[in-house]
Design an enzyme around this catalytic site. Structure first.
Site, mmCIF file in Angstrom:
data_model
loop_
_atom_site.group_PDB
_atom_site.id
_atom_site.type_symbol
_atom_site.label_atom_id
_atom_site.label_comp_id
_atom_site.label_asym_id
_atom_site.label_seq_id
_atom_site.Cartn_x
_atom_site.Cartn_y
_atom_site.Cartn_z
ATOM 1 N N LYS A 103 -52.184 14.412 -9.422
ATOM 2 C CA LYS A 103 -53.554 13.743 -9.814
ATOM 3 C C LYS A 103 -53.684 13.139 -8.252
ATOM 4 C CE LYS A 103 -53.200 12.881 -14.423
ATOM 5 N NZ LYS A 103 -52.647 12.049 -15.667
ATOM 6 N N ASP A 160 -41.426 16.937 -7.152
ATOM 7 C CA ASP A 160 -42.890 16.855 -7.884
ATOM 8 C C ASP A 160 -44.000 16.564 -7.029
ATOM 9 O OD1 ASP A 160 -40.987 16.438 -10.195
ATOM 10 O OD2 ASP A 160 -40.709 14.364 -9.914
ATOM 11 N N GLU A 184 -37.462 27.256 -9.994
ATOM 12 C CA GLU A 184 -38.385 28.469 -9.351
ATOM 13 C C GLU A 184 -38.173 29.830 -10.258
ATOM 14 O OE1 GLU A 184 -36.401 29.227 -5.589
ATOM 15 O OE2 GLU A 184 -37.160 31.244 -5.482
ATOM 16 N N ASP A 212 -44.220 25.072 -5.510
ATOM 17 C CA ASP A 212 -45.242 26.311 -6.018
ATOM 18 C C ASP A 212 -46.603 25.628 -6.281
ATOM 19 O OD1 ASP A 212 -44.049 24.267 -7.891
ATOM 20 O OD2 ASP A 212 -45.304 25.124 -9.428
ATOM 21 N N GLU A 269 -30.624 12.744 -6.428
ATOM 22 C CA GLU A 269 -31.364 12.892 -7.742
ATOM 23 C C GLU A 269 -31.859 11.522 -8.376
ATOM 24 O OE1 GLU A 269 -32.939 15.660 -9.305
ATOM 25 O OE2 GLU A 269 -33.777 13.677 -10.304
ATOM 26 N N THR A 288 -33.590 28.849 -7.400
ATOM 27 C CA THR A 288 -33.469 27.536 -8.167
ATOM 28 C C THR A 288 -33.794 27.549 -9.658
ATOM 29 O OG1 THR A 288 -35.722 26.235 -7.868
ATOM 30 C CG2 THR A 288 -34.102 26.135 -5.845
HETATM 31 C C1 LIG Z 1 -39.464 19.958 -10.443
HETATM 32 S S1 LIG Z 1 -37.863 19.491 -10.315
HETATM 33 C C2 LIG Z 1 -36.881 20.695 -9.336
HETATM 34 C C3 LIG Z 1 -35.438 20.643 -9.383
HETATM 35 C C4 LIG Z 1 -34.649 21.875 -8.654
HETATM 36 N N1 LIG Z 1 -34.626 21.274 -7.221
HETATM 37 C C5 LIG Z 1 -35.261 23.079 -8.690
HETATM 38 O O1 LIG Z 1 -36.043 23.626 -8.069
HETATM 39 O O2 LIG Z 1 -35.045 23.534 -9.805
HETATM 40 C C6 LIG Z 1 -37.930 18.028 -9.073
HETATM 41 C C7 LIG Z 1 -36.581 17.010 -9.181
HETATM 42 O O3 LIG Z 1 -36.492 16.190 -8.006
HETATM 43 C C8 LIG Z 1 -36.328 15.044 -8.634
HETATM 44 N N2 LIG Z 1 -36.798 13.796 -7.836
HETATM 45 C C9 LIG Z 1 -38.446 13.843 -7.347
HETATM 46 N N3 LIG Z 1 -38.441 12.677 -6.664
HETATM 47 C C10 LIG Z 1 -37.378 12.572 -6.201
HETATM 48 C C11 LIG Z 1 -36.891 11.623 -5.055
HETATM 49 N N4 LIG Z 1 -37.984 10.852 -4.669
HETATM 50 N N5 LIG Z 1 -35.588 11.680 -4.817
HETATM 51 C C12 LIG Z 1 -34.863 12.100 -5.569
HETATM 52 N N6 LIG Z 1 -35.034 13.212 -6.467
HETATM 53 C C13 LIG Z 1 -36.359 13.208 -6.741
HETATM 54 C C14 LIG Z 1 -36.544 14.915 -10.231
HETATM 55 O O4 LIG Z 1 -35.994 13.770 -10.859
HETATM 56 C C15 LIG Z 1 -36.467 16.353 -10.571
HETATM 57 O O5 LIG Z 1 -35.224 16.500 -10.970
#
Ligand SMILES: C[S@@+](CC[C@H](N)C(=O)[O-])C[C@H]1O[C@@H](n2cnc3c(N)ncnc32)[C@H](O)[C@@H]1O
Length: 218
Positions: free
Chosen positions: A122, A118, A194, A154, A68, A191
């Protein structure tokens, strides 16, 4: 007033550094708690950690790597893990790209989970998206033959980008073919994000790509 962050870990702290992983090797970081041989599973971007905790509870003899990029989320997950008393998870505050490229041995993972990473919606930020050809090649190389890369999103434009990137990687084959992705995967745990996306009625896209079984030469 923002709530203050709690730094103390109520038990064993299972966070490890990328330097430790590089020097000792990922599998070594599970000694002596797990008996070899064991399978290894990676989740990138575990967020609040519900999915990883569920996987780890169901398979106490499997080694789970949680990566993370957020310090705060890694700290909170370390607290949750310590409270749960699990010893089969190791956490890294790192970018998933670096971990699959440099820190995980090739042919070593049974599964990789990337849930709702993420989407960087954009156009000018699209290059920051995790699912890119180089990353997918590195991830595929980390899988054992028959191992699976799972990706969920999503975000419709991101799903449309993920589809050709995964389909173009020669080491992988689509486990859901002839579908490009599924909107529901029976038995799959939801998740944290989700649950929110479902309540908001957002469309879900689940991809699963298996590493092709290597053919023996000669
Ligand atoms: C939208 S959240 C989804 C969290 C979880 N997987 C869920 O579905 O509930 C995206 C997570 O991915 C992490 N993240 C984004 N880019 C990342 C990367 N390159 N490497 C590791 N973690 C990343 C963010 O910090 C965030 O906690």
């Amino acid at each position: 007033m923002p709530r203050s962050l709690k730094y103390e870990i109520p038990g064993e702290d299972w966070r490890r550094t990328t330097v430790e992983a590089a020097v000792e090797g990922m599998a070594e970081l599970f000694s002596p708690q797990l008996e070899r041989p064991f399978e290894m599973v990676l989740e990138i971007g575990f967020g609040r950690g519900e999915f990883l905790l569920d996987l780890a509870a169901k398979e106490p003899c499997t080694a789970f790597l949680g990566v993370e990029v957020s310090f705060k989320r890694t700290l909170k997950m370390a607290r949750k893990l310590a409270r749960a008393g699990f010893d089969n998870v190791r956490l890294f505050e790192a970018r998933g790209q670096v971990v699959v490229k440099d820190l995980i041995r090739k042919d070593s993972l049974r599964e990789i989970w990337i849930n709702f990473s993420d989407p960087w919606p954009k156009d000018r930020h699209a290059g920051r998206r995790l699912i890119q050809p180089d990353f997918v090649r590195d991830a595929a190389l980390c899988l054992v033959s028959g191992g699976t890369l799972h990706v969920a999103t999503d975000d419709v434009p991101y799903a449309e980008q993920i589809d050709p990137v995964l389909a173009s990687e020669p080491l992988l084959e689509n486990a859901f073919a002839p579908e490009r992705w599924l909107c529901e995967v029976p038995g799959r745990m939801h998740t944290g994000y989700e649950v929110e996306w479902r309540e908001a009625g957002r469309p879900l896209h689940f991809f699963a790509y298996r590493r092709r079984v290597a053919l023996e030469e000669g």
